[in-house]
Design a protein around this motif. Sequence first.
Motif, PDB file in Angstrom:
ATOM      1  N   MET A   1       0.701  -1.172  -0.112  1.00 46.84           N
ATOM      2  CA  MET A   1       0.089  -0.020  -0.075  1.00 46.84           C
ATOM      3  C   MET A   1       0.814   1.380   0.095  1.00 46.84           C
ATOM      4  N   ALA A   2       1.903   1.121   0.604  1.00 43.33           N
ATOM      5  CA  ALA A   2       3.003   2.307   0.899  1.00 43.33           C
ATOM      6  C   ALA A   2       3.582   2.507  -0.617  1.00 43.33           C
ATOM      7  N   ASN A   3       3.979   1.582  -1.152  1.00 43.77           N
ATOM      8  CA  ASN A   3       4.440   1.692  -2.702  1.00 43.77           C
ATOM      9  C   ASN A   3       3.319   2.168  -3.784  1.00 43.77           C
ATOM     10  N   LEU A   4       2.177   1.640  -3.473  1.00 41.43           N
ATOM     11  CA  LEU A   4       1.053   2.220  -4.079  1.00 41.43           C
ATOM     12  C   LEU A   4       0.853   3.648  -4.323  1.00 41.43           C
ATOM     13  N   GLU A   5       0.934   4.170  -3.004  1.00 35.84           N
ATOM     14  CA  GLU A   5       0.852   5.799  -2.723  1.00 35.84           C
ATOM     15  C   GLU A   5       1.900   6.445  -3.289  1.00 35.84           C
ATOM     16  N   ALA A   6       3.064   5.831  -3.432  1.00 33.33           N
ATOM     17  CA  ALA A   6       4.278   6.562  -3.788  1.00 33.33           C
ATOM     18  C   ALA A   6       4.201   6.720  -5.350  1.00 33.33           C
ATOM     19  N   LEU A   7       3.824   5.393  -5.976  1.00 29.64           N
ATOM     20  CA  LEU A   7       3.650   5.541  -7.544  1.00 29.64           C
ATOM     21  C   LEU A   7       2.515   6.059  -7.988  1.00 29.64           C
ATOM     22  N   TRP A   8       1.251   6.412  -7.138  1.00 28.03           N
ATOM     23  CA  TRP A   8       0.061   7.125  -7.577  1.00 28.03           C
ATOM     24  C   TRP A   8       0.550   8.680  -7.574  1.00 28.03           C
ATOM     25  N   VAL A   9       1.165   9.029  -6.713  1.00 27.99           N
ATOM     26  CA  VAL A   9       1.779  10.471  -6.595  1.00 27.99           C
ATOM     27  C   VAL A   9       2.876  10.710  -7.822  1.00 27.99           C
ATOM     28  N   ALA A  10       3.541   9.595  -7.953  1.00 30.21           N
ATOM     29  CA  ALA A  10       4.548   9.626  -9.177  1.00 30.21           C
ATOM     30  C   ALA A  10       3.688   9.842 -10.529  1.00 30.21           C
ATOM     31  N   GLY A  11       2.814   8.978 -10.546  1.00 32.67           N
ATOM     32  CA  GLY A  11       1.816   9.111 -11.914  1.00 32.67           C
ATOM     33  C   GLY A  11       1.102  10.593 -12.039  1.00 32.67           C
ATOM     34  N   LYS A  12       0.752  10.998 -10.799  1.00 28.63           N
ATOM     35  CA  LYS A  12       0.045  12.274 -10.938  1.00 28.63           C
ATOM     36  C   LYS A  12       0.963  13.390 -11.255  1.00 28.63           C
ATOM     37  N   ILE A  13       2.420  13.234 -10.971  1.00 30.20           N
ATOM     38  CA  ILE A  13       3.397  14.190 -11.387  1.00 30.20           C
ATOM     39  C   ILE A  13       3.845  14.089 -12.734  1.00 30.20           C
ATOM     40  N   HIS A  14       3.755  12.865 -13.288  1.00 31.15           N
ATOM     41  CA  HIS A  14       4.516  12.556 -14.520  1.00 31.15           C
ATOM     42  C   HIS A  14       3.399  11.407 -15.146  1.00 31.15           C
ATOM     43  N   PRO A  15       2.265  11.842 -15.421  1.00 27.70           N
ATOM     44  CA  PRO A  15       1.197  10.785 -16.387  1.00 27.70           C
ATOM     45  C   PRO A  15       1.303  10.055 -17.108  1.00 27.70           C
ATOM     46  N   ASP A  16       2.096  10.495 -17.993  1.00 24.47           N
ATOM     47  CA  ASP A  16       2.408   9.838 -19.303  1.00 24.47           C
ATOM     48  C   ASP A  16       3.697   9.343 -19.551  1.00 24.47           C
ATOM     49  N   LYS A  17       4.725   9.415 -18.222  1.00 25.15           N
ATOM     50  CA  LYS A  17       6.077   8.726 -18.382  1.00 25.15           C
ATOM     51  C   LYS A  17       6.054   7.521 -17.633  1.00 25.15           C
ATOM     52  N   LYS A  18       7.187   6.723 -17.968  1.00 23.12           N
ATOM     53  CA  LYS A  18       7.158   5.350 -17.297  1.00 23.12           C
ATOM     54  C   LYS A  18       7.516   5.368 -16.010  1.00 23.12           C
ATOM     55  N   ILE A  19       7.360   4.169 -15.246  1.00 23.66           N
ATOM     56  CA  ILE A  19       7.940   3.754 -14.008  1.00 23.66           C
ATOM     57  C   ILE A  19       8.938   2.738 -14.146  1.00 23.66           C
TER      58      ILE A  19
END
Length: 444
Positions: free
Chosen positions: A123-141
């Motif tokens: 769940m913690a990683n989900l939140e971190a990647l969720w924020v990452a996706g908000k900042i860079h919605p069209d870029k890769k993880i």
Amino acid sequence: MKLERESIQLLEKALRKLESGFDLPDFSTSADFQKMEEVIVRTAEKMRDNYPYFHPLFAGQMLKPPHPIAKAAYMLAMWINPNNHAMDGSKASSPMEKEVVGDLAQMFGWNEHLGHLTGGGTMANLEALWVAGKIHPDKKIIASDQAHYTHERISEVLKLKFDKVATDEQGRINVRALEEKLESGDVGTVVCTMGTTGLGAVDPLDEVLKLQKKYSFRIHADAAYGGYFKLLNNLEEETEKKYSVMNHVNSIVIDPHKQGLQPYGCGCVLFKDPEVAKFYIHDSPYTYFTSDDLHLGEISLECSRAGASAVGLWATHQLLPPVKGGQFAADLEKSRNAALKLYEKLKSSDDFHTIVKPETDIVVWCVKGETTNKMSEAAKVFFKEAEKNHLYLSLYKYPTSKFSEPDFKIDSDYLVCLRSSLMKPEHEDWLEEIWKRMMKSIEN
């Protein structure tokens, strides 16, 4: 005594102290305690069908028993059963959570931060990647091929693009391969694993930070397993250097229920920039009314969360602060010492072959043989023999493509190895007994 029981006496005293704080009329519960006794004894019988996760002879999976103070404090909180979603349901435990999250942020050199406890690392990683996706919605993880599988799965759930990067023979992200991915310009976040769950390898964060200056991407440090190793004084110089720059990343995940002596589930997500709170803001007409301060539910994707986790961690931090040079760090150093000692024994053995030198407290090795297929079969036999001798290990599949000029023939894609997580401080004192049982298992 095999199971620690002294904390029950502490709990009885603490419950009386807790009860005296409520100036209310007495009332009685409707529970049938005679039937409860029958049920709880049957429950204990059911629970006997378990591996002895609490014992030093269990040295396989990443299962570390909670400290007695954590168990007692967690159970104490159960008589209140706080919900750390909002202050209304967690008047005492929400401030306790904010305090311990601050302790963890300080451990990584952050005075300013945004963060909270979670039900676990996923769940913690989900939140971190969720924020990452908000900042860079069209870029890769991007994460390494030895990173926890949760990153790929979470990216799929969040509809984010995901890609893997190869690792070196030590199981660490290959910086050259990473740069090739970054050259495309479509990478938004790189996950650096600070202690993989397979080999215990620590990604070269210092090198990735150099690439960040050149290519401008976010860095998320998945330190769910290995974050607490930052406190140690007995790491390799190269590993210590990687931990020393963790204050420069954008987000961190750490799991107190792994190395932090807590019951499941207790994870934590931290963001360096408190401004990411803007992605969480929402209105609730009935839960936020007793405080003008920010409620934990306003900076969390989870709603109801066990306040008992915060209480257990707070009590543990009071007894064993997570600071360099403290008793908590000294106990974790014992685990690291046990791993190094086992590695040296394996390295000089005629029966085993070491895979990599441990960076943390995980040791991986294989049974010697002529071919990787035969070695894999021998590892499986050894694993079962060890269990018969009440030594509990785990198995790990190591890619044979990582070997360079081995003294055995490669005839399979993977080599089945033995793996040991020496997470308990008692493992150092029990190492000779563990080795004795290993020798007995290989002889059979």
